[in-house]
Write a protein that holds these residues in place. Sequence first.
Motif, mmCIF file in Angstrom:
data_model
loop_
_atom_site.group_PDB
_atom_site.id
_atom_site.type_symbol
_atom_site.label_atom_id
_atom_site.label_comp_id
_atom_site.label_asym_id
_atom_site.label_seq_id
_atom_site.Cartn_x
_atom_site.Cartn_y
_atom_site.Cartn_z
ATOM 1 N N TRP A 87 0.282 1.429 -9.043
ATOM 2 C CA TRP A 87 -0.196 2.668 -8.406
ATOM 3 C C TRP A 87 0.757 3.085 -7.291
ATOM 4 N N THR A 88 1.167 2.142 -6.463
ATOM 5 C CA THR A 88 2.106 2.434 -5.373
ATOM 6 C C THR A 88 3.482 2.801 -5.910
ATOM 7 N N GLU A 89 3.974 2.044 -6.864
ATOM 8 C CA GLU A 89 5.312 2.303 -7.411
ATOM 9 C C GLU A 89 5.378 3.667 -8.096
ATOM 10 N N ASN A 90 4.339 4.043 -8.806
ATOM 11 C CA ASN A 90 4.330 5.346 -9.472
ATOM 12 C C ASN A 90 4.259 6.484 -8.456
ATOM 13 N N LYS A 92 1.459 16.222 -7.717
ATOM 14 C CA LYS A 92 1.073 14.878 -8.153
ATOM 15 C C LYS A 92 0.475 14.068 -7.005
ATOM 16 N N LEU A 93 0.957 14.307 -5.770
ATOM 17 C CA LEU A 93 0.364 13.620 -4.627
ATOM 18 C C LEU A 93 -1.051 14.136 -4.384
ATOM 19 N N LEU A 145 0.823 -1.208 0.000
ATOM 20 C CA LEU A 145 0.000 0.000 0.000
ATOM 21 C C LEU A 145 0.859 1.261 0.000
ATOM 22 N N PRO A 146 0.425 2.326 -0.674
ATOM 23 C CA PRO A 146 1.122 3.605 -0.559
ATOM 24 C C PRO A 146 0.693 4.324 0.726
ATOM 25 N N VAL A 147 1.635 5.012 1.363
ATOM 26 C CA VAL A 147 1.374 5.712 2.620
ATOM 27 C C VAL A 147 1.776 7.170 2.495
ATOM 28 N N ARG A 149 12.223 6.589 3.766
ATOM 29 C CA ARG A 149 13.071 5.860 2.817
ATOM 30 C C ARG A 149 12.394 4.597 2.296
ATOM 31 N N ASP A 150 11.319 4.192 2.968
ATOM 32 C CA ASP A 150 10.636 2.966 2.581
ATOM 33 C C ASP A 150 9.954 3.143 1.219
ATOM 34 N N PRO A 151 9.989 2.134 0.345
ATOM 35 C CA PRO A 151 9.399 2.286 -1.003
ATOM 36 C C PRO A 151 7.889 2.464 -1.016
ATOM 37 N N HIS A 152 7.242 2.362 0.153
ATOM 38 C CA HIS A 152 5.791 2.560 0.197
ATOM 39 C C HIS A 152 5.415 3.977 0.628
ATOM 40 N N TYR A 153 6.383 4.762 1.079
ATOM 41 C CA TYR A 153 6.090 6.135 1.507
ATOM 42 C C TYR A 153 6.022 7.047 0.289
#
Length: 553
Positions: free
Chosen positions: A346-349, A263-264, A233-235, A248-252
């Motif tokens: 969606w999360t990676e973008n 964009k956010l 999930l994106p956070v 630094r986490d790839p989900h933040y």
Amino acid sequence: MSETAERRNGGRILVDALAINHVDTVYCVPGESYLPVLDALHDTPGIRTITTRHEGAASNMADAYGKLTGRPGICFVTRGPGATHASNGVHTASEDSTPMILFIGQVDRQMMGRGAFQEVDYRQMFGGIAKWVTEIDSIERIPEIVAKAFSIAMSGRKGPVVIALPEDVLFGVAEAQDAPAVRLAHAAPDRQALEELRTRVAAASRPLVIVGGTGWDAQAVAALKRFVVRNKLPVAASFRRQDLFDNRDPHYVGMLGLGVAPKLAERVKKADLLIVIGSRLAETTSSGYTLIESPTPRQTLIHVHPDPQELGRVFQAHLPIVSDLSAFALALDSLESAPSPGWQAWTENARADFVAFSTPPAASNELDGVDLAQVVAHLDEVLPDDAVLSNGAGNYTVWLHRFYRYKSAATELAPTNGAMGYGLPAAIAAKIHNPERSVVCLAGDGCFMMYAQELATAVQYGAAAIVIVVNNGMLGTIRMHQEREYPGRISGTALRNPDFVALGHAFGAFACRVEKTADFPAAFAAAQASGLPALIELRTDPCQITPTLRFNA
């Protein structure tokens, strides 16, 4: 401390009640209205007494303590002017949901209503900004009132409590039965709500977690991270709560608030599911209630908050959940993960957009003075993961919140109410509380001068925090709005500043001035090596009002 009733004066009874509730520090400016409290503190070595140079600074330090520990920060001030000065920190604690108790000396009960010296009706004065305001009317009730104050400050949506202490109550002697340390009841999510949450997550295509609020502990932060990582999930963090999830986490994917990444902001609007944990989604986080509309959001909204009065107050959630945030995070951790999330791209973008937005551009040759983006990038590189960063209010904070990547909880001390001057008192409180941690304050020239005198407090208590003063000779935020509304018509926003280096030296601090970006790393290293409270003045370009906005001088 007494487990049975014995004759003590009110000040002794009060301090015993603080000790029973595990208070280890109080912040104050002494006043004759609460002398018995000061006398009792003299014989209570387990409680440190930190004397500040201004009541506003004392209340800000109490707020910072509450943010760092989750326990109420304790502040004592005298009546009248002392209380009005301290109201600054009470407002910050109210807006930031910080547990805090402000004790105010008050006139004798027999003098009330006669226009006594410095008399104020504190129920009226603080009624709109504190969770509870009261005045102790008898010595015997001191333990009861203090226990209630701790319970209210730490329950539901945490916040400040104000207690007035009539002088004759403190000097008087009586038998009073001590109350035990406060124990809190915690709400937890029910199984039905968790099952509905799991179902809604599984059905989503564009989910987004928004984390905020207070009441998190290390265990809860870790549990939330495990749930997020398992489900990819994106956070996003709510305004000035970036330290709740490792940046630094790839989900933040970034912070919602002042200077939000465009964009956010668009991603919030396009989300089909918002899981909001702890945040009230106030005006700043919601960009004026435009990203998430009131009363009925376009997105499916799961709203989790420890205070039932917050749920449904502004937003009608599709799934409201009343829960202590730690209990909710642990419950999330036990939920079965989505079998194959359909939102990985969606999360990676979203993460890629965050990385691009939060990466400082190459040093600019167009700037006159220090490039603040490079300064923040250097701090991000050299500071340890548990370093505490504090700030007050001003456009300089946009650089910090955009380019610094917070790495662990309880490392961001920043007022969501936009209180100027907050950063230095907060940094001092953080350094006194944990001297082993690196503590850095960023302050604008206008912001710093609100409580510049607290450098004396830092020196007195050996609080070797480093304050970086961003000097552009103006009140930058107001100047920005001025340039937008009335271009070229400067009014009231220019500042004539002191020699900040001389000022720092006068207090006994390490102090230096940096006029070129390349000189900052050495200056910062020297400040760290000094072992003293330190002031680093940065001369910055007055035309560079935000990372993306310039105007003509």
